[in-house]
Design a protein around this motif. Structure first.
Motif, PDB file in Angstrom:
ATOM      1  N   LEU A 362       0.826  -1.203   0.000  1.00  0.00           N
ATOM      2  CA  LEU A 362       0.000   0.000   0.000  1.00  0.00           C
ATOM      3  C   LEU A 362       0.863   1.258   0.000  1.00  0.00           C
ATOM      4  CD1 LEU A 362      -2.733  -1.023   2.606  1.00  0.00           C
ATOM      5  CD2 LEU A 362      -3.073  -0.715   0.145  1.00  0.00           C
ATOM      6  N   ASP A 363       0.460   2.210  -0.812  1.00  0.00           N
ATOM      7  CA  ASP A 363       1.127   3.514  -0.834  1.00  0.00           C
ATOM      8  C   ASP A 363       0.379   4.413   0.147  1.00  0.00           C
ATOM      9  OD1 ASP A 363       2.619   5.699  -1.441  1.00  0.00           O
ATOM     10  OD2 ASP A 363       1.595   6.137  -3.341  1.00  0.00           O
ATOM     11  N   LYS A 364       0.779   4.367   1.399  1.00  0.00           N
ATOM     12  CA  LYS A 364       0.042   5.067   2.448  1.00  0.00           C
ATOM     13  C   LYS A 364       0.318   6.567   2.422  1.00  0.00           C
ATOM     14  CE  LYS A 364      -0.110   1.151   5.660  1.00  0.00           C
ATOM     15  NZ  LYS A 364       0.162   0.715   7.051  1.00  0.00           N
ATOM     16  N   VAL A 365      -0.730   7.310   2.810  1.00  0.00           N
ATOM     17  CA  VAL A 365      -0.574   8.748   2.977  1.00  0.00           C
ATOM     18  C   VAL A 365       0.143   9.034   4.294  1.00  0.00           C
ATOM     19  CG1 VAL A 365      -1.802  10.949   3.221  1.00  0.00           C
ATOM     20  CG2 VAL A 365      -2.639   9.199   1.614  1.00  0.00           C
ATOM     21  N   GLY A 366      -0.267   8.324   5.324  1.00  0.00           N
ATOM     22  CA  GLY A 366       0.361   8.499   6.635  1.00  0.00           C
ATOM     23  C   GLY A 366       0.992   7.201   7.086  1.00  0.00           C
ATOM     24  N   GLN A 367       0.639   6.775   8.312  1.00  0.00           N
ATOM     25  CA  GLN A 367       1.198   5.550   8.863  1.00  0.00           C
ATOM     26  C   GLN A 367       0.119   4.781   9.601  1.00  0.00           C
ATOM     27  OE1 GLN A 367       4.604   6.456  11.321  1.00  0.00           O
ATOM     28  NE2 GLN A 367       6.015   6.360   9.584  1.00  0.00           N
ATOM     29  N   GLY A 368       0.507   3.568  10.010  1.00  0.00           N
ATOM     30  CA  GLY A 368      -0.406   2.717  10.753  1.00  0.00           C
ATOM     31  C   GLY A 368       0.013   1.274  10.614  1.00  0.00           C
ATOM     32  N   ARG A 369      -0.303   0.470  11.619  1.00  0.00           N
ATOM     33  CA  ARG A 369       0.044  -0.942  11.563  1.00  0.00           C
ATOM     34  C   ARG A 369      -0.823  -1.655  10.517  1.00  0.00           C
ATOM     35  NH1 ARG A 369      -0.289  -6.002  12.924  1.00  0.00           N
ATOM     36  NH2 ARG A 369      -2.558  -5.817  13.181  1.00  0.00           N
TER      37      ARG A 369
END
Length: 559
Positions: A362-369
């Motif tokens: 995934l090309d995430k905008v922010g972060q997260g597990r």
């Protein structure tokens, strides 16, 4: 043929005196008749030969006929001596002639003679003509056809029955058949003009054969290397896509490949090709939001250093992941232990489908597990770095919702901040017309919250909206599924199921004996509207909970 011939006339007289003879007996004082057809003979097919008979007594009639063997024209016929034309035969043959003699006294005697006919086959005449291409000299990929249709057998009743093509010299060619009347092959890729020599052997119906040779000049190609990057493909983001250039062509059949991703103007989607120097290679389709066209170029090089390029397009489509966070489960299990998610005996587990199954891509905008994707916001809803330790709200980058971040340790109830994590409320929500939803219950002011109005949910919502918290005045209680989207089931075993990096300051479960959070959904149990759904942030379970009881609240709003 071993036969006993009737002896000449003198011997016949002796036999007559003894009462013998070769034919019928008309009286005791009559001379016995005799006939001798002579010795067996061997002749060539279609040659002229004679048959003659010796008879006694003379003056009778001699008749000839064919008993067996190939047909001989002109029979039956009569005469002491006859001329015969040997028939045309396909193999050595035997014809048996019978001769009858009708003596003047009416006696009939007979004899036989064999004529052995030797087959004299004329060999077939092989002829080769090039019939394809119909116009001009052949080029690369043209179908070349050689025909033996003009071959012939000079024997009057003969014919060509077999063909055999052999390549004597020249470049390596492929043939579908070498035993038909025609020979076909595809003009190969050549770097120099070359002659291909063929031998044609034709066989006639008498097993005679003859050969001839024929040469075809094959021209060099304008391009000594033909690169082929394959057909246009359609793939879904996160799929493993295969690039295949093995259908490329060189004169030697040997080549190397080098792949590269051609980034188009204005496109920021980057692809990492696993092994770019392999003719067959793969890449994982990147995260895209809309249908995206990706271009890949392969450079094909032969051992002599000649090279060519070709480009293939991969149309990449977004994966249908939905606008909600996934469960957070990233491992699969059987009844007792962790297993590979590809195990066919336990298909379609949470970790094998949905957003979490492709979390690594995934090309995430922010972060997260796992697949969670959050961005921290300040009190004005401005984005903060992922590393920020102080933030007021969190934006869910999957569905766009903005969530309230709680405060902690601001005081002791009821002397706490409006957004303190330990505040808890009864379920009370007003309609737009200010009429409360059925089943709403208002808890007394300052009982379980700092509000001087009441400790129902609506009082809390009104206070937060009045402060224009995080740049918005449309805060509300989340729906069941919105609240469920925050729960990370992959955190089983921890004190709660929310990501503490983005949702800190949860109350101590010992405070109320639970971590229940209200949803906006009333539980319709068929009897009353006195219960609403809560979600337990310790276990992830839901529960229909009396609206008169208190539970924690986390507000949400749309941008």
């Amino acid at each position: 043929m071993n036969r006993t011939k009737i002896l000449p006339f003198v011997l016949g007289l002796l036999l007559a005196a003894c009462g013998g003879g070769g034919g019928s007996d008309s009286g005791s004082n009559t001379e016995n008749a005799s006939i001798n057809a002579g010795e067996d003979v061997t002749v060539l097919e279609k040659s002229l030969f004679s048959l003659s008979a010796l008879v006694s007594p003379s003056g009778g009639t001699v008749s000839w006929q064919v008993l067996s063997g190939p047909n001989v024209e002109g029979f039956p016929q009569e005469g002491m001596e006859i001329e015969v034309t040997a028939p045309d035969v396909k193999s050595d043959s035997e014809t048996v002639f019978k001769v009858d003699y009708l003596a003047p006294n009416g006696q009939v005697v007979s004899d036989q003679v064999s004529v052995f006919i030797t087959s004299q086959n004329q060999l077939p005449i092989p002829v080769v003509l090039q019939t394809l291409p119909s116009e001009g000299q052949s080029q690369y990929l043209d179908t070349v056809e050689l025909s033996a249709a003009e071959s012939s057998d000079p024997d009057e009743n003969g014919q060509v029955v077999g063909y055999l093509w052999e390549q004597v010299s020249g470049p390596t060619l492929s043939f579908s058949s070498t035993t038909e009347q025609t020979l076909q092959f595809v003009h190969p890729l050549l770097v120099t003009n070359q002659a291909a020599k063929f031998r044609l052997t034709v066989t006639d119906d008498e097993d005679g054969s003859a050969s001839t040779e024929y040469s075809v000049t094959l021209l060099k190609a304008d391009q000594p290397v033909i690169a082929d990057a394959g057909e246009v493909q359609t793939a879904i983001e996160f799929d493993t896509v295969t690039l295949d250039a093995t259908q490329s062509k060189t004169a030697s059949g040997q080549f190397s490949c080098l792949w590269q991703h051609l980034v188009q103007t204005g496109q920021n989607t980057m692809v990492t090709i696993n092994e770019p120097s392999q003719c067959i290679t793969q890449f994982v389709a990147p995260d895209v939001d809309v249908t995206t066209e990706l271009s890949f170029q392969v450079t094909v090089t032969d051992p002599n250093g000649y090279s060519a390029t070709d480009t293939v397009t991969v149309n990449l489509e977004p994966k249908a992941l939905g606008l909600i966070q996934d469960s957070g489960l990233d491992t699969c299990f059987d009844a007792s232990t962790e297993i590979d998610c590809d195990d066919a005996d336990y298909p379609e587990q949470d970790a094998d489908i949905g957003r979490d199954s492709v979390a690594d891509f995934l090309d995430k905008v922010g972060q997260g597990r796992a697949a969670f994707d959050y961005t921290k916001l300040n009190e004005f809803a401005d984005e903060l770095p992922d590393t920020a330790s102080q933030f007021s709200c969190v934006r869910d980058n999957v569905n766009g919702l903005i969530w309230e971040v709680k405060l902690s340790g601001t005081g002791t109830l009821p002397n706490t901040d409006t957004r303190d994590s330990i505040n808890h409320y009864t379920w009370h929500i007003d309609r737009v017309s200010d009429a409360a939803y059925p089943g709403s219950v208002v808890s007394p002011a300052n009982s379980t919250c700092p509000s001087d109005t009441d400790c129902g949910i609506q009082a809390f919502i009104d206070e937060v909206n009045a402060s224009n918290f995080c740049g918005g005045s449309n805060w509300r209680l989340p729906t069941y599924f919105e609240l469920l989207s925050l729960i990370d089931f992959g955190r089983q075993g921890d004190s709660h199921l929310l990501d503490p990096d983005f949702f800190p300051n949860l109350p101590d479960a010992a405070e109320l004996g639970h971590l229940y959070y209200w949803s906006a959904q009333t539980s319709v149990d068929g009897r009353s509207l006195t219960q609403a759904f809560i979600l337990d942030m310790q276990t992830g379970n839901d529960l229909a909970y009396p609206k008169a009881n208190t539970a924690y609240v986390r507000l949400v709003r749309t941008p």
